[in-house]
Write a protein that holds these residues in place. Structure first.
Motif, PDB file in Angstrom:
ATOM      1  N   LEU A 190       0.728  -1.100   0.022  1.00 11.67           N
ATOM      2  CA  LEU A 190       0.104  -0.003  -0.204  1.00 11.67           C
ATOM      3  C   LEU A 190       0.997   1.215  -0.174  1.00 11.67           C
ATOM      4  O   LEU A 190       0.580   2.314  -0.708  1.00 11.67           O
ATOM      5  CB  LEU A 190      -1.077   0.064   1.279  1.00 11.67           C
ATOM      6  CG  LEU A 190      -2.130  -0.928   1.186  1.00 11.67           C
ATOM      7  CD1 LEU A 190      -2.667  -1.536   2.665  1.00 11.67           C
ATOM      8  CD2 LEU A 190      -3.264  -0.608   0.276  1.00 11.67           C
ATOM      9  N   VAL A 191       1.924   1.208   0.788  1.00 11.83           N
ATOM     10  CA  VAL A 191       2.957   2.484   0.948  1.00 11.83           C
ATOM     11  C   VAL A 191       3.617   2.498  -0.536  1.00 11.83           C
ATOM     12  O   VAL A 191       3.760   3.799  -1.064  1.00 11.83           O
ATOM     13  CB  VAL A 191       4.062   2.258   1.855  1.00 11.83           C
ATOM     14  CG1 VAL A 191       5.033   3.398   1.619  1.00 11.83           C
ATOM     15  CG2 VAL A 191       3.239   2.480   3.463  1.00 11.83           C
ATOM     16  N   SER A 249       1.172  12.757  14.604  1.00 10.24           N
ATOM     17  CA  SER A 249       2.523  12.705  14.945  1.00 10.24           C
ATOM     18  C   SER A 249       2.968  11.379  14.195  1.00 10.24           C
ATOM     19  O   SER A 249       3.917  10.856  14.290  1.00 10.24           O
ATOM     20  CB  SER A 249       2.820  12.434  16.441  1.00 10.24           C
ATOM     21  OG  SER A 249       2.214  11.421  16.711  1.00 10.24           O
ATOM     22  N   GLY A 250       2.214  11.013  13.057  1.00 16.72           N
ATOM     23  CA  GLY A 250       2.739   9.727  12.189  1.00 16.72           C
ATOM     24  C   GLY A 250       2.333   8.397  13.005  1.00 16.72           C
ATOM     25  O   GLY A 250       1.419   7.927  12.282  1.00 16.72           O
ATOM     26  N   ASN A 251       2.670   8.022  14.150  1.00 16.52           N
ATOM     27  CA  ASN A 251       2.466   6.785  14.447  1.00 16.52           C
ATOM     28  C   ASN A 251       0.875   6.669  14.796  1.00 16.52           C
ATOM     29  O   ASN A 251       0.351   5.629  15.092  1.00 16.52           O
ATOM     30  CB  ASN A 251       2.974   6.505  16.058  1.00 16.52           C
ATOM     31  CG  ASN A 251       4.681   6.249  15.645  1.00 16.52           C
ATOM     32  OD1 ASN A 251       5.069   5.941  14.291  1.00 16.52           O
ATOM     33  ND2 ASN A 251       5.695   6.198  16.474  1.00 16.52           N
ATOM     34  N   ASP A 252       0.294   7.802  15.143  1.00 20.13           N
ATOM     35  CA  ASP A 252      -1.047   7.797  15.641  1.00 20.13           C
ATOM     36  C   ASP A 252      -2.041   7.282  14.612  1.00 20.13           C
ATOM     37  O   ASP A 252      -3.155   7.212  14.693  1.00 20.13           O
ATOM     38  CB  ASP A 252      -1.460   8.942  16.563  1.00 20.13           C
ATOM     39  CG  ASP A 252      -0.610   8.969  17.616  1.00 20.13           C
ATOM     40  OD1 ASP A 252      -0.281   8.021  18.411  1.00 20.13           O
ATOM     41  OD2 ASP A 252      -0.510  10.169  18.124  1.00 20.13           O
ATOM     42  N   ALA A 276       8.705  12.347   1.424  1.00 23.60           N
ATOM     43  CA  ALA A 276       8.850  12.439   2.945  1.00 23.60           C
ATOM     44  C   ALA A 276       7.935  11.613   3.731  1.00 23.60           C
ATOM     45  O   ALA A 276       8.461  10.793   4.788  1.00 23.60           O
ATOM     46  CB  ALA A 276       9.052  13.878   3.294  1.00 23.60           C
ATOM     47  N   LEU A 277       6.627  11.747   3.745  1.00 23.67           N
ATOM     48  CA  LEU A 277       5.556  10.991   4.402  1.00 23.67           C
ATOM     49  C   LEU A 277       5.798   9.776   4.189  1.00 23.67           C
ATOM     50  O   LEU A 277       5.489   8.645   5.297  1.00 23.67           O
ATOM     51  CB  LEU A 277       4.348  11.570   4.076  1.00 23.67           C
ATOM     52  CG  LEU A 277       3.272  10.997   5.124  1.00 23.67           C
ATOM     53  CD1 LEU A 277       3.521  10.978   6.354  1.00 23.67           C
ATOM     54  CD2 LEU A 277       1.939  11.780   4.773  1.00 23.67           C
ATOM     55  N   THR A 281       6.449   6.599   6.912  1.00 21.75           N
ATOM     56  CA  THR A 281       5.752   5.384   7.214  1.00 21.75           C
ATOM     57  C   THR A 281       6.513   3.914   6.826  1.00 21.75           C
ATOM     58  O   THR A 281       6.454   3.158   7.526  1.00 21.75           O
ATOM     59  CB  THR A 281       4.577   5.210   5.967  1.00 21.75           C
ATOM     60  OG1 THR A 281       3.905   6.753   6.208  1.00 21.75           O
ATOM     61  CG2 THR A 281       3.417   4.447   6.215  1.00 21.75           C
ATOM     62  N   ALA A 282       7.314   4.039   5.725  1.00 17.68           N
ATOM     63  CA  ALA A 282       8.239   2.728   5.511  1.00 17.68           C
ATOM     64  C   ALA A 282       9.319   2.466   6.704  1.00 17.68           C
ATOM     65  O   ALA A 282       9.391   1.378   7.169  1.00 17.68           O
ATOM     66  CB  ALA A 282       8.669   3.066   4.253  1.00 17.68           C
ATOM     67  N   ASN A 283       9.776   3.671   7.274  1.00 18.02           N
ATOM     68  CA  ASN A 283      10.623   3.368   8.486  1.00 18.02           C
ATOM     69  C   ASN A 283       9.693   2.687   9.683  1.00 18.02           C
ATOM     70  O   ASN A 283      10.390   1.820  10.383  1.00 18.02           O
ATOM     71  CB  ASN A 283      11.035   4.785   8.821  1.00 18.02           C
ATOM     72  CG  ASN A 283      11.932   4.454  10.065  1.00 18.02           C
ATOM     73  OD1 ASN A 283      12.793   3.676  10.067  1.00 18.02           O
ATOM     74  ND2 ASN A 283      11.556   5.527  11.229  1.00 18.02           N
TER      75      ASN A 283
END
Length: 287
Positions: A190-191, A249-252, A276-277, A281-283
């Motif tokens: 999906l990413v 914050s990304g993780n949420d 960048a986003l 997400t991949a990280n």
């Protein structure tokens, strides 16, 4: 008393870095301003420090190291003890910590680890060199092969792997990932798709099976509707603002929401922000 006083300040700086409110240079300054006795610096490898103070200690020690292997070890420990959100906001800190270490055969065993650090640090030339070294080392070193497999999604969305490399490698990566985590495999597809990589119907079919979406925060429907309308009408400023509100914050944020934001940013031509986003997400998937 001083150590206790430092912890809240460092925690605040790290939370701000996680949310993009301060840059890596400001976070590094907070780490540098944290005092440690000389004996703590000298015995950092066996330190009892934890959390934010450990991060500051490892940062200071890495800058003083003379041997490349020691800098790499200090930076690795930082990565292992940091959240994915912090790593996404501290690329410049990692770059400063690890410095410019050149790949060589004596580093084969840690080559994938080094590649991961340079990917997080955003040092493009170094990350390509270390990915190449890790691929070579992985042939006869299963632990390196496993570590390289884990960071491959991050390498893809970071631009280290070309579109043709992606086409050649995605099938093998997917087959290996499906042995351990169907959810993570589908999340990665999906990413990749949101970031603009071509994911064939065959790959989707192989990965399908269970729902990948974890129960995370989903924004109100009106935000999603406004975001979709803004991206369709090419209103860049509104798209960026609403995207920030939706992903937090990304993780949420739920994966589905994050993917919508990546696609929306690409739709209005903000490819660097979308990339960048996607990297962030991949990280998280690589962690």
């Amino acid at each position: 008393a001083k150590a206790k006083d430092d912890a809240p300040r460092l925690a605040l700086a790290e939370r701000a870095a996680e949310r993009g409110l301060i840059n890596a240079a400001t976070l590094a300054a907070a780490y540098r301003a944290t005092p440690f006795p000389p004996e703590t610096i000298a015995t950092a490898s066996s330190s009892t420090e934890t959390g934010v103070r450990l991060h500051a200690l490892l940062y200071q020690v890495a800058l003083q190291e003379k041997m490349p292997a020691d800098r790499l070890n200090d930076t690795t420990k930082f990565v292992q003890n940091a959240s994915a959100a912090l790593l996404n906001g501290s690329g410049g800190v990692l770059a400063e910590m690890v410095g410019d270490i050149k790949p060589k055969d004596s580093f084969n065993g840690v080559s994938a680890r080094a590649a991961h650090i340079y990917l997080l640090a955003g040092k493009q030339d170094a990350e390509k060199e270390w990915i190449k070294q890790a691929k070579h080392a992985a042939i006869g070193m299963p632990p390196v092969a496993a570590a390289l497999h884990d960071i491959w999604p991050l390498a893809v969305v970071s631009g280290v792997e070309s579109e043709s490399d992606f086409g050649l490698g995605i099938g093998k990566w997917l087959d290996e990932e499906l042995k351990t985590s169907r959810d993570r495999a589908l999340s990665a597809l999906l990413v990749f798709d949101a970031a603009g990589f071509s994911v064939s119907d065959d790959l989707w079919a192989r990965a399908a099976g269970v729902s990948v979406f974890e129960k995370r925060l989903v924004p109100p429907a009106f935000l999603t509707e406004r975001f979709n309308a803004a991206s369709t009408d090419n209103r860049r400023g509104e798209t960026v603002l609403l995207g920030l509100l939706m992903t937090g914050s990304g993780n949420d944020a739920s994966l589905s929401v994050t993917l919508d934001v990546i696609r929306g940013l690409r739709a209005v031509g903000l490819n660097a922000d979308a990339a960048a986003l996607a990297r962030e997400t991949a990280n998280i998937l690589s962690s």
